[in-house]
Design a protein around this motif. Sequence first.
Motif, short mmCIF file in Angstrom:
data_model
loop_
_atom_site.label_atom_id
_atom_site.label_comp_id
_atom_site.label_asym_id
_atom_site.label_seq_id
_atom_site.Cartn_x
_atom_site.Cartn_y
_atom_site.Cartn_z
N ARG A 118 0.75 -1.31 0.05
CA ARG A 118 0.04 0.16 0.09
C ARG A 118 0.65 1.10 -0.12
O ARG A 118 0.45 2.22 -0.21
CB ARG A 118 -0.90 -0.09 1.20
N PRO A 122 -2.36 5.09 -3.90
CA PRO A 122 -3.72 4.57 -4.21
C PRO A 122 -3.98 4.10 -5.38
O PRO A 122 -4.80 3.32 -5.51
CB PRO A 122 -4.83 5.73 -3.76
N GLU A 123 -3.59 4.90 -6.61
CA GLU A 123 -3.86 4.13 -7.95
C GLU A 123 -3.47 2.88 -8.15
O GLU A 123 -3.99 2.14 -8.63
CB GLU A 123 -3.32 5.56 -8.88
N VAL A 125 -2.38 0.81 -6.02
CA VAL A 125 -2.87 -0.11 -4.96
C VAL A 125 -4.23 -0.41 -5.51
O VAL A 125 -4.52 -1.82 -5.33
CB VAL A 125 -2.95 0.56 -3.45
N ALA A 126 -4.89 0.29 -5.89
CA ALA A 126 -6.46 -0.12 -6.43
C ALA A 126 -6.47 -1.07 -7.60
O ALA A 126 -7.19 -2.02 -7.59
CB ALA A 126 -7.19 1.15 -6.98
#
Length: 244
Positions: A118, A122-123, A125-126
């Motif tokens: 992580r 966020p990008e 990880v998503a």
Amino acid sequence: MSSAVETRPSTSLGTNGGGDGPRHVAIIMDGNGRWAAQRGLPRVAGHRAGAEAVRKTLRAAAEHQVEVLTLYAFSSENWRRPEEEVSDLKGLLGYYLERELDALDKEGVRLRLIGDYRAFGPELVARLDKAVERLSGNSRLTLVVALNYGARAELVAAAKSLAGQPAEAIDEAAFAAALDTAGLPELDLLIRTSGEVRLSNFLLWQAAYAELLFVPTLWPDFDEACFAAALGEFSARQRRFGGR
């Protein structure tokens, strides 16, 4: 993370059962930079070639009925590399996911991630989480990718998670269940490419009784024949587990 593979008893003491192959193979994929330097290419070219070696190794692992293949893709120490190289590695990971996801699904590959992935933002990880979810129903081969992984940090985290339990409840099984690799078969074979002879903070607990194999081949040159040769070396060894 939750268990991805049910465990069953490890290989019995003594030989590898007359040529029985390993259930769980891990690889420290080393040598991308040197491969590129030998050809006068930028380091990112070595990482791209290394991604091709991943595809070949996955195919070989599936053909040889390996249940779990764990790859050391990004260590917690890799953040010390130049920012441009780290960015290239993250971009290559995202590109590989997009390009290979359909093929992984078709080949029955399940994906599991270990390490603090992580930290990649966020990008990415998503996208990683989406890939794990999409491949979660597959069972031919489990691909475990170590991202922002360090074995010492893993051991510390496991110790912290068990700290509140009574001392008599903490044994080797309880400790193993607190590791990132909980639920996976015992590690049988650990390979490092490029000729370096060290574990570099990778699967220190899990490698306790694994067979270790250090090969001179640079990772981008590692292919199906190299993988088969490694399995042949494994099958020729005697595994005593300290019993004799």
